[in-house]
Design a protein around this motif. Structure first.
Motif, short mmCIF file in Angstrom:
data_model
loop_
_atom_site.label_atom_id
_atom_site.label_comp_id
_atom_site.label_asym_id
_atom_site.label_seq_id
_atom_site.Cartn_x
_atom_site.Cartn_y
_atom_site.Cartn_z
N THR A 25 -8.35 4.88 43.90
CA THR A 25 -9.27 5.83 43.37
C THR A 25 -9.29 5.86 41.76
O THR A 25 -10.29 5.73 40.98
N ILE A 26 -8.05 5.46 41.26
CA ILE A 26 -7.98 5.32 39.67
C ILE A 26 -8.76 4.14 39.38
O ILE A 26 -9.55 4.13 38.13
N PHE A 27 -8.60 2.95 40.09
CA PHE A 27 -9.43 1.76 39.82
C PHE A 27 -11.14 2.16 39.75
O PHE A 27 -11.77 1.92 38.69
N ALA A 29 -12.54 5.25 39.42
CA ALA A 29 -12.76 6.12 38.28
C ALA A 29 -12.77 5.23 36.89
O ALA A 29 -13.63 5.77 36.10
N ILE A 30 -11.94 4.39 36.72
CA ILE A 30 -11.99 3.87 35.50
C ILE A 30 -13.06 2.70 35.39
O ILE A 30 -14.07 2.94 34.38
N LYS A 31 -13.41 2.18 36.46
CA LYS A 31 -14.68 1.16 36.54
C LYS A 31 -15.81 1.88 36.28
O LYS A 31 -16.99 1.68 35.49
N VAL A 32 -16.02 3.13 36.89
CA VAL A 32 -17.32 4.15 36.77
C VAL A 32 -17.24 4.75 35.33
O VAL A 32 -18.45 4.63 34.65
N THR A 33 -16.36 5.16 34.80
CA THR A 33 -16.19 5.27 33.33
C THR A 33 -16.66 4.39 32.24
O THR A 33 -17.19 4.40 31.50
N HIS A 34 -16.03 2.93 32.35
CA HIS A 34 -16.51 1.85 31.81
C HIS A 34 -17.91 1.98 32.01
O HIS A 34 -18.48 1.47 30.95
N ILE A 35 -18.35 1.99 33.07
CA ILE A 35 -20.04 1.73 33.36
C ILE A 35 -20.80 2.70 32.60
O ILE A 35 -21.77 2.42 31.87
N LEU A 36 -20.34 3.91 32.59
CA LEU A 36 -21.06 4.91 31.70
C LEU A 36 -21.00 4.80 30.29
O LEU A 36 -22.18 5.02 29.93
#
Length: 163
Positions: A25-27, A29-36
């Motif tokens: 879940t953390i992975f 969340a971090i990946k989605v935030t990075h993409i945004l």
């Protein structure tokens, strides 16, 4: 104590992320935030030179250009913040989750070019604020389109990393 293979998710990079600890879940969340943040930064990179071009046109025609000035400065500041956040989250993904491979090195080289592109955009903005000589319209239009030539390889390296 053996680990149940069904309770873990293996990423394609060989890193095991435990579902029970919330690691997956953390992975994500971090990946989605990075993409945004990357999308926001790219939006600014694609728009800022065009706004600077329109600002230049209004300055030379004697029209009111304060709106373009405010928009350009705001875009550059927002884009700079998004770049810092995108790079920070990218480094977090890289270091915390063990991303590696030749694709990452190639991607990093093109990201370095994007950072240079962003800084050149800032220099163009500073020049127009100080009323310094400005590039001609054709050079600025070519500069505006050149960011896409840097982004396309990045997308290719990320999408084809497992191929």
């Amino acid at each position: 104590c053996k680990t149940n293979p069904r309770s873990e998710a293996s990423t394609s990079w060989g890193v095991i992320v435990s579902r029970h600890s919330g690691g997956l879940t953390i992975f994500i969340a971090i990946k989605v935030t990075h993409i945004l943040f990357v999308i926001a930064w790219m939006s600014c990179l694609f728009v800022l030179p065009r706004v600077i071009l329109h600002w230049r046109k209004t300055c030379h025609s004697g029209q009111e250009s304060e709106a373009f000035k405010s928009l350009s400065i705001g875009l550059f500041r927002f884009g700079s913040l998004m770049a810092i956040l995108a790079i920070s989250f990218g480094i977090w993904l890289w270091k915390a989750f063990g991303f590696n491979g030749a694709w990452l090195h190639y991607k990093m080289a093109f990201i370095f070019l994007l950072i240079i592109y962003h800084l050149i955009s800032g220099k163009l903005l500073l020049n127009i604020i100080k009323n310094k000589p400005f590039k001609n319209n054709v050079a600025l239009r070519l500069f505006n389109e050149s960011s896409l030539l840097i982004v396309i390889p990045i997308i290719y390296f990320v999408v084809s990393k497992n191929a």
